[in-house]
Design a protein around this motif. Structure first.
Motif, PDB file in Angstrom:
ATOM      1  N   ARG A 128     104.609 -66.173 -68.603  1.00  0.00           N
ATOM      2  CA  ARG A 128     103.646 -67.019 -67.561  1.00  0.00           C
ATOM      3  C   ARG A 128     104.572 -68.067 -67.106  1.00  0.00           C
ATOM      4  O   ARG A 128     105.519 -68.392 -67.394  1.00  0.00           O
ATOM      5  N   TYR A 129     104.173 -68.720 -65.689  1.00  0.00           N
ATOM      6  CA  TYR A 129     104.819 -69.551 -65.156  1.00  0.00           C
ATOM      7  C   TYR A 129     103.805 -70.428 -64.604  1.00  0.00           C
ATOM      8  O   TYR A 129     102.720 -70.315 -64.152  1.00  0.00           O
ATOM      9  N   ASP A 130     104.308 -72.108 -64.715  1.00  0.00           N
ATOM     10  CA  ASP A 130     103.267 -73.045 -64.263  1.00  0.00           C
ATOM     11  C   ASP A 130     103.707 -72.839 -62.587  1.00  0.00           C
ATOM     12  O   ASP A 130     104.824 -72.622 -62.374  1.00  0.00           O
ATOM     13  N   PRO A 131     102.677 -73.101 -61.876  1.00  0.00           N
ATOM     14  CA  PRO A 131     102.959 -73.103 -60.514  1.00  0.00           C
ATOM     15  C   PRO A 131     103.724 -74.175 -60.075  1.00  0.00           C
ATOM     16  O   PRO A 131     103.680 -75.392 -60.406  1.00  0.00           O
ATOM     17  N   PRO A 132     104.131 -74.250 -58.931  1.00  0.00           N
ATOM     18  CA  PRO A 132     104.988 -75.337 -58.479  1.00  0.00           C
ATOM     19  C   PRO A 132     103.983 -76.484 -57.775  1.00  0.00           C
ATOM     20  O   PRO A 132     102.954 -76.138 -57.386  1.00  0.00           O
ATOM     21  N   ARG A 133     104.573 -77.822 -57.794  1.00  0.00           N
ATOM     22  CA  ARG A 133     103.670 -78.957 -57.375  1.00  0.00           C
ATOM     23  C   ARG A 133     104.502 -79.602 -56.303  1.00  0.00           C
ATOM     24  O   ARG A 133     105.782 -79.787 -56.355  1.00  0.00           O
ATOM     25  N   SER A 147     108.483 -73.935 -60.018  1.00  0.00           N
ATOM     26  CA  SER A 147     107.516 -73.169 -61.001  1.00  0.00           C
ATOM     27  C   SER A 147     108.646 -73.134 -62.473  1.00  0.00           C
ATOM     28  O   SER A 147     109.577 -73.049 -62.443  1.00  0.00           O
ATOM     29  N   GLN A 148     107.803 -73.658 -63.385  1.00  0.00           N
ATOM     30  CA  GLN A 148     108.350 -73.629 -64.660  1.00  0.00           C
ATOM     31  C   GLN A 148     107.786 -72.643 -65.814  1.00  0.00           C
ATOM     32  O   GLN A 148     106.669 -72.282 -65.656  1.00  0.00           O
TER      33      GLN A 148
END
Length: 332
Positions: A128-133, A147-148
């Motif tokens: 999975r990826y963390d969404p961009p901020r 994204s991380q």
């Protein structure tokens, strides 16, 4: 060459086909060729001897600057030249000898652990990826955090894939690389002169620091019996004997132990370490590097030579340089 007669060539390297072809053409008959060692003879002696013994059609040439001379002529002329050169080598001569022992210490440096490639059938991939901020700075600027990837797993990509696993423990010896660096060590050099066939002694240490260790060394090489009494004082020496035969110079080296006389009127004892003896062939104008004497190790050089830092990571090289210097003029 100008100044020479009877057709004897100068001592220069030349194509042998051209060399012998000119001889056969001039002589009109089959010839005999032979390589004759000249050893350490002065080249003017060799030239004068060949001028006297070879025929006008005879030829001669040095194979190498330090090698034998190749002679081509009638069989009896070649034999006469060989006998004359062999007789010259019996002329009175001195043999100056230089022997050097160089002990080099080697220091091993280990790098940090290095991970070796590991073969596998899968590669790590994120699940999975963390969404961009997007962040608005107080001054009005905007910062974007991409994204991380998170929650890694493994995906099968077939045999033969290569990847590096997580770092291993530094205790893994196979994951280290070693570098060896040499540092200056001890150099011992000895010089002496003698005549061919006559032995000569070189004193290495008049008295070794540890006579007990030297006795143990002698027992190790079976130079003394187990019943040998303890030694209070002892020294070390080298027995050298140069031998000149067929133009070749061989320097025979025998390490020896010197035990001083225990009482007035008694003679000193010389104990040869025959197992460590060596015969070193020395070519004209070139030193001979023999590496080390046979059946020796760092302990030998520490005790016998006094090389205090001689340990398992040290190396002692032996170099022998010798010449044959003929005395007086050429024999008639």
């Amino acid at each position: 060459m100008k100044g020479l007669h009877k057709g004897v060539t100068s001592f220069l390297q030349a194509p042998l086909a051209l060399f012998f072809g000119s001889l056969i053409a001039s002589a009109g008959a089959a010839v005999v060729s032979e390589e004759v060692p000249v050893g350490f003879l002065p080249l003017d002696w060799v030239t004068a001897t060949l001028q006297k013994t070879l025929s006008p059609q005879g030829r001669s040439v040095l194979v190498t600057p330090t090698g034998p001379v190749r002679i081509a002529d009638e069989g009896e002329k070649v034999a006469a030249a060989r006998r004359a050169l062999e007789e010259l080598q019996k002329a009175p001569a001195l043999v100056p000898i230089d022997i050097s022992f160089v002990t080099t210490a080697r220091r091993v440096v280990q790098r940090l652990p290095v991970e070796a490639p590991v073969a596998g059938s899968g590669i790590p991939v994120p699940n999975r990826y963390d969404p961009p901020r997007i962040m608005v700075n107080p001054g009005g600027g905007v910062t974007v955090i991409p994204s991380q990837p998170r929650n890694f797993g493994t995906r099968n990509v077939g045999p033969g894939a290569i990847f590096n696993p997580a770092p291993t423990s530094s205790a893994s010896p196979e994951a280290r690389l070693s570098e060896a660096t040499a540092t200056a060590g001890m150099t011992r050099r000895f010089s002496v002169s003698t005549v061919p066939g006559k032995p000569v002694l070189i004193t290495v240490l008049r008295q070794v620091p540890d006579a007990g260790a030297l006795r143990t060394l002698a027992l190790k090489h079976r130079a003394i019996p187990d019943t040998e009494p303890a030694w209070v004082a002892a020294g070390t020496e080298l027995l050298l004997r140069p031998e000149l035969s067929g133009g070749a110079l061989v320097v025979n080296i025998v390490p020896q132990i010197l035990l001083p006389a225990a009482a007035p009127g008694q003679e000193d004892r010389h104990i040869p370490l025959s197992a460590c003896a060596a015969g070193v062939m020395v070519a004209r104008g070139a030193p001979s590097n023999t590496g080390i004497l046979p059946r020796t190790d760092p302990e030998f050089y520490r005790v016998f030579l006094g090389a205090q830092k001689a340990e398992n990571d040290t190396f002692t090289a032996l170099t022998v340089t010798a010449e044959v210097q003929y005395i007086g003029g050429q024999p008639k």
